[in-house]
Structures are given as C-alpha cells and as structure tokens.
Design an enzyme around this catalytic site. Sequence first.
Site, PDB file in Angstrom:
ATOM      1  N   GLY A 111       0.836  -1.192   0.000  1.00 52.00           N
ATOM      2  CA  GLY A 111       0.000   0.000   0.000  1.00 52.00           C
ATOM      3  C   GLY A 111       0.869   1.239   0.000  1.00 52.00           C
ATOM      4  O   GLY A 111       2.094   1.164   0.226  1.00 52.00           O
ATOM      5  N   GLN A 166       3.063  10.174   1.425  1.00 49.24           N
ATOM      6  CA  GLN A 166       4.399   9.560   1.395  1.00 49.24           C
ATOM      7  C   GLN A 166       5.214  10.004   0.180  1.00 49.24           C
ATOM      8  O   GLN A 166       6.437   9.870   0.179  1.00 49.24           O
ATOM      9  CB  GLN A 166       4.299   8.030   1.408  1.00 49.24           C
ATOM     10  CG  GLN A 166       3.827   7.476   2.742  1.00 49.24           C
ATOM     11  CD  GLN A 166       3.825   5.963   2.730  1.00 49.24           C
ATOM     12  OE1 GLN A 166       2.885   5.353   2.256  1.00 49.24           O
ATOM     13  NE2 GLN A 166       4.896   5.351   3.222  1.00 49.24           N
ATOM     14  N   CYS A 217       7.208   0.102   6.916  1.00 47.53           N
ATOM     15  CA  CYS A 217       6.700   1.265   6.187  1.00 47.53           C
ATOM     16  C   CYS A 217       7.806   1.782   5.283  1.00 47.53           C
ATOM     17  O   CYS A 217       8.960   1.863   5.720  1.00 47.53           O
ATOM     18  CB  CYS A 217       6.274   2.343   7.187  1.00 47.53           C
ATOM     19  SG  CYS A 217       5.632   3.835   6.424  1.00 47.53           S
ATOM     20  N   LEU A 218       7.458   2.119   4.056  1.00 51.81           N
ATOM     21  CA  LEU A 218       8.467   2.651   3.139  1.00 51.81           C
ATOM     22  C   LEU A 218       9.082   3.935   3.683  1.00 51.81           C
ATOM     23  O   LEU A 218      10.194   4.285   3.311  1.00 51.81           O
ATOM     24  CB  LEU A 218       7.835   2.953   1.774  1.00 51.81           C
ATOM     25  CG  LEU A 218       7.393   1.742   0.966  1.00 51.81           C
ATOM     26  CD1 LEU A 218       6.726   2.199  -0.310  1.00 51.81           C
ATOM     27  CD2 LEU A 218       8.574   0.853   0.667  1.00 51.81           C
ATOM     28  N   HIS A 227      -3.171   1.094   8.396  1.00 49.74           N
ATOM     29  CA  HIS A 227      -1.827   1.682   8.296  1.00 49.74           C
ATOM     30  C   HIS A 227      -1.823   2.827   7.281  1.00 49.74           C
ATOM     31  O   HIS A 227      -1.303   3.916   7.564  1.00 49.74           O
ATOM     32  CB  HIS A 227      -0.817   0.588   7.898  1.00 49.74           C
ATOM     33  CG  HIS A 227       0.563   1.092   7.665  1.00 49.74           C
ATOM     34  ND1 HIS A 227       1.637   0.733   8.470  1.00 49.74           N
ATOM     35  CD2 HIS A 227       1.073   1.935   6.737  1.00 49.74           C
ATOM     36  CE1 HIS A 227       2.716   1.333   8.026  1.00 49.74           C
ATOM     37  NE2 HIS A 227       2.415   2.070   6.974  1.00 49.74           N
ATOM     38  N   GLU A 228      -2.397   2.560   6.099  1.00 52.03           N
ATOM     39  CA  GLU A 228      -2.358   3.594   5.049  1.00 52.03           C
ATOM     40  C   GLU A 228      -3.171   4.819   5.446  1.00 52.03           C
ATOM     41  O   GLU A 228      -2.747   5.952   5.228  1.00 52.03           O
ATOM     42  CB  GLU A 228      -2.866   3.027   3.725  1.00 52.03           C
ATOM     43  CG  GLU A 228      -2.049   1.864   3.170  1.00 52.03           C
ATOM     44  CD  GLU A 228      -0.567   2.134   3.127  1.00 52.03           C
ATOM     45  OE1 GLU A 228      -0.150   3.305   3.005  1.00 52.03           O
ATOM     46  OE2 GLU A 228       0.196   1.155   3.246  1.00 52.03           O
ATOM     47  N   HIS A 235      -1.531   7.360   7.662  1.00 47.60           N
ATOM     48  CA  HIS A 235      -0.651   8.342   7.015  1.00 47.60           C
ATOM     49  C   HIS A 235      -1.391   9.643   6.716  1.00 47.60           C
ATOM     50  O   HIS A 235      -0.785  10.716   6.702  1.00 47.60           O
ATOM     51  CB  HIS A 235      -0.096   7.775   5.699  1.00 47.60           C
ATOM     52  CG  HIS A 235       1.073   6.850   5.859  1.00 47.60           C
ATOM     53  ND1 HIS A 235       2.288   7.262   6.357  1.00 47.60           N
ATOM     54  CD2 HIS A 235       1.223   5.537   5.559  1.00 47.60           C
ATOM     55  CE1 HIS A 235       3.130   6.239   6.363  1.00 47.60           C
ATOM     56  NE2 HIS A 235       2.512   5.175   5.888  1.00 47.60           N
TER      57      HIS A 235
HETATM   58 NI    NI Z   1       3.527   3.372   5.753  1.00 45.74          NI
END
Ligand code: NI
Length: 183
Positions: free
Chosen positions: A47, A52, A100-101, A142-143, A146
């Site tokens: 995702g 981000q 997480c990226l 999670h997404e 953000h």
């Molecule tokens: Ni993340």
Amino acid sequence: MTIRSVLKMGDPRLLEVSAAVDIIDAAALEPLLTDMWDTMAAENGAGLAAPQIGVMQRVVIFGYQTNSRYADAPPIPQTVLINPVITALGEAQEDGWEGCLSVPGMRGVVPRYRDIHYRGFDQYGNEIEGEVSGFHARVVQHECDHLDGVLYPQRIRDMRQFGFLDTLSEKGVIELQPCDDDP
Ligand code: NI
C-alpha cells in the site's frame, strides 16, 4: 512510469493531516495515482499513501495479486480509496509486525483492529465500502493513518518489539514479515 521518492520519517510533512479531495476528478487524479502505483510496485509494497510522496491529500492505494514478499498473505484487491473513513467492527485487536516505506529497514509490532468497515470514494467519484479483517484490515488502517500524520512507530506499545528487519530475521525473531507498505 515515474517512481517517486518516498519521504522518510523525520520529514515534517509525514506528521501533517492531509486535506480532503474536494472534487474527485479521475483525469486530474490519474497522474498522481499512476505515480503511486508505480512507486508501490517498484518497492513491492502492499500500500501507499499520497503524503508519502509529498502530496498532502487524502488518497491511499493498496492491494496486490501476488507479492513475493508476502508469500503467505492472501491477495488483496487493488483499491484506490479517497477521503476514507474507517470504523472498527468490535473491540478486538491483533498484534502484527509492520513496516513502512517511510521507515525503511525497520519492523515493529503494532496493535490494529481485527475487523473494520471502510468507506470512501474511488477515483471516479463512486462511493465504495468494504468490511475487511486481518492483514487486509491492517493495511487499510496503516495507510489511512498516514493521512492523519501517524506513522506506525507511534502505535507500538512495546518498544522492545521494534528493530531492524535484517537483525530480526537473522535472530529468528521474525520468520515471515507480514508487514505493510514496505518490502
Ligand atoms: Ni507506511
């Protein structure tokens, strides 16, 4: 195809609350969504949220058919979710490892609601909703975090369960990493 660079924890933008998309226009959103899918695919992610890549709007994407990094995780339909609203279904929470990226190389155990309902809009302005559980529900939570400027380390209850993926793997603490938007 444009793979955008992903903001990393420490960038104040990741702590901001993103703005709702006022007018959902598929043509206007297409360049952003294309970049998001390309960036997510390049990183084998599950995702990605628009902030981000520095776009402070309430847009997330998630899902994959198969993902070599989550061999044991069931496929998640590829979904674009705009202006999402999440409602927990029940009080049950589950602990699970996440990455997480924006927090590269790390993993931590995060409690999430096991069952949720989500609603929002697709890029065509159609209202969409779903009831999802387990890993799928974890990814959505999670997404969407953000969009409110929340990164998963803020949700870790026991900081002893937070570390570097390579070390956690080497030491056998993590076998498979059913994580989130990080490979
Ligand atoms: Ni993340």
